[in-house]
Scaffold this active site. Structure first.
Site, PDB file in Angstrom:
ATOM      1  N   ASP A  44      14.887  38.704 -28.715  1.00 20.92           N
ATOM      2  CA  ASP A  44      15.333  37.435 -29.270  1.00 20.92           C
ATOM      3  C   ASP A  44      15.967  37.753 -30.614  1.00 20.92           C
ATOM      4  O   ASP A  44      15.268  38.042 -31.591  1.00 20.92           O
ATOM      5  CB  ASP A  44      14.139  36.489 -29.436  1.00 20.92           C
ATOM      6  CG  ASP A  44      14.509  35.164 -30.074  1.00 20.92           C
ATOM      7  OD1 ASP A  44      15.671  34.994 -30.472  1.00 20.92           O
ATOM      8  OD2 ASP A  44      13.617  34.304 -30.189  1.00 20.92           O
ATOM      9  N   VAL A  45      17.294  37.712 -30.683  1.00 22.67           N
ATOM     10  CA  VAL A  45      17.978  38.185 -31.888  1.00 22.67           C
ATOM     11  C   VAL A  45      17.726  37.296 -33.098  1.00 22.67           C
ATOM     12  O   VAL A  45      18.058  37.679 -34.226  1.00 22.67           O
ATOM     13  CB  VAL A  45      19.496  38.335 -31.653  1.00 22.67           C
ATOM     14  CG1 VAL A  45      19.771  39.359 -30.571  1.00 22.67           C
ATOM     15  CG2 VAL A  45      20.142  36.995 -31.329  1.00 22.67           C
TER      16      VAL A  45
ATOM     17  N   ASN B 145      26.802  39.509 -29.131  1.00 16.63           N
ATOM     18  CA  ASN B 145      27.418  38.371 -28.460  1.00 16.63           C
ATOM     19  C   ASN B 145      26.484  37.168 -28.314  1.00 16.63           C
ATOM     20  O   ASN B 145      26.951  36.043 -28.135  1.00 16.63           O
ATOM     21  CB  ASN B 145      27.906  38.833 -27.075  1.00 16.63           C
ATOM     22  CG  ASN B 145      28.296  37.698 -26.178  1.00 16.63           C
ATOM     23  OD1 ASN B 145      29.337  37.080 -26.349  1.00 16.63           O
ATOM     24  ND2 ASN B 145      27.443  37.398 -25.202  1.00 16.63           N
TER      25      ASN B 145
ATOM     26  N   LYS C  43      30.093  31.022 -37.024  1.00 18.41           N
ATOM     27  CA  LYS C  43      31.215  31.771 -36.465  1.00 18.41           C
ATOM     28  C   LYS C  43      32.223  32.146 -37.551  1.00 18.41           C
ATOM     29  O   LYS C  43      32.843  33.220 -37.485  1.00 18.41           O
ATOM     30  CB  LYS C  43      31.884  30.959 -35.365  1.00 18.41           C
ATOM     31  CG  LYS C  43      30.993  30.735 -34.137  1.00 18.41           C
ATOM     32  CD  LYS C  43      30.535  32.045 -33.507  1.00 18.41           C
ATOM     33  CE  LYS C  43      29.765  31.828 -32.222  1.00 18.41           C
ATOM     34  NZ  LYS C  43      29.354  33.109 -31.582  1.00 18.41           N
TER      35      LYS C  43
ATOM     36  N   TYR D  29      27.280  25.624 -36.146  1.00 13.74           N
ATOM     37  CA  TYR D  29      27.911  26.602 -35.252  1.00 13.74           C
ATOM     38  C   TYR D  29      29.197  27.140 -35.878  1.00 13.74           C
ATOM     39  O   TYR D  29      29.410  28.364 -35.945  1.00 13.74           O
ATOM     40  CB  TYR D  29      28.202  25.936 -33.910  1.00 13.74           C
ATOM     41  CG  TYR D  29      28.892  26.829 -32.901  1.00 13.74           C
ATOM     42  CD1 TYR D  29      28.151  27.648 -32.049  1.00 13.74           C
ATOM     43  CD2 TYR D  29      30.277  26.844 -32.775  1.00 13.74           C
ATOM     44  CE1 TYR D  29      28.782  28.454 -31.112  1.00 13.74           C
ATOM     45  CE2 TYR D  29      30.913  27.647 -31.846  1.00 13.74           C
ATOM     46  CZ  TYR D  29      30.160  28.451 -31.010  1.00 13.74           C
ATOM     47  OH  TYR D  29      30.791  29.257 -30.083  1.00 13.74           O
TER      48      TYR D  29
END
Length: 257
Positions: free
Chosen positions: A65-66, A92, A162, A158
């Site tokens: 779980d990153v 990713n 990004k 989000y």
């Protein structure tokens, strides 16, 4: 061209969508794989592992779980223990959540940032020492046109994550270039995937289908389109490309309409 023979690649979020396609593209190029898999992912990692095996490449599946500290270390350690090297990291794994900004509390903000931005850094950080020792490495991240190029209403966290990846790869490119390591990101447009097809937190099937009419090349992208870009950036042919964000969106962000 874009030969990865003898390389070892780590891919997170590898069970579906872009991650699965990239893992298979790396294997097609000759790389052995470490697949990072989140136990809460409803998609089975085994079909991807079998596809890699069918290409006569080795594959390790590592649960991680990153969003948790230490996850990157476990993934890279698996590569070093299993293969003796780590050459390519494609960070990713990501999530998207539809939340109006006025309702975006600290808990939900932090949960997404921990996965989509800090999770990427955790994987990169863990791999850097081995890459420095080897004098070669490729650090790759999945950004998005939402954040890297434009905004996305109700997805401020989000888009922020990004966009943060842009600064991350640019900074690492400068710091690590003297060690033979490049750092780049790909910013996909709309790609039919479990994330974009989610009708609660993203466009949903109808929205994805309708979006294609806006794309100059006349279609939405595919996971393979993005995987091809990553395979190039992972290769020796991309050795003079670093600190870049490659927009792969069929030209949609070039237009105001």
């Amino acid at each position: 061209m874009f030969d990865l023979d003898g390389r070892v690649a780590l891919v997170t979020g590898a069970a579906s969508g872009i991650g699965a396609a990239a893992a298979e593209a790396f294997a097609e190029g000759g790389a052995d794989l470490v697949l990072g898999w989140y136990a809460g992912d409803p998609h089975d990692i085994e079909p991807v592992a079998r596809a890699i095996g069918a290409r006569n490449r080795r594959c390790l599946v590592v649960e991680a779980d990153v969003s948790q500290t230490g996850s990157g270390d476990r993934l890279v350690e698996a590569a070093l223990d299993g293969y003796g090297r780590i050459d390519i990291v494609l960070a990713n794994a990501a999530i998207a959540r539809d939340v109006p900004s006025a309702e975006l509390d600290d808990e939900r903000w932090n949960a997404l940032i921990e996965t989509d931005l800090t999770g990427v850094f955790r994987c990169f950080r863990a791999a850097i020492p081995a890459m420095v020792d080897a004098g070669w490495g490729r650090l790759l991240a999945t950004s998005s046109v939402a954040g890297a190029v434009q905004g996305w209403p109700r997805h401020a966290h989000y888009a922020t994550a990004k966009a943060g990846l842009v600064g991350l790869v640019r900074s690492l490119a400068l710091e690590l270039g003297p060690h033979g390591i490049t750092a780049n990101a790909v910013a996909p447009g709309v790609i039919p995937s479990p994330q974009s097809l989610d009708p609660v937190n993203s466009l949903g099937p109808d929205g994805v289908e309708a979006f294609a009419a806006r794309v100059p090349v006349g279609r939405n992208g595919t996971p393979q389109d993005i995987a091809n870009a990553f395979r190039y950036l992972a290769s020796e042919e991309a050795s003079f490309v670093t600190g870049q964000v490659l927009v792969v969106d069929g030209g949609v962000t070039l237009s105001l309409t």
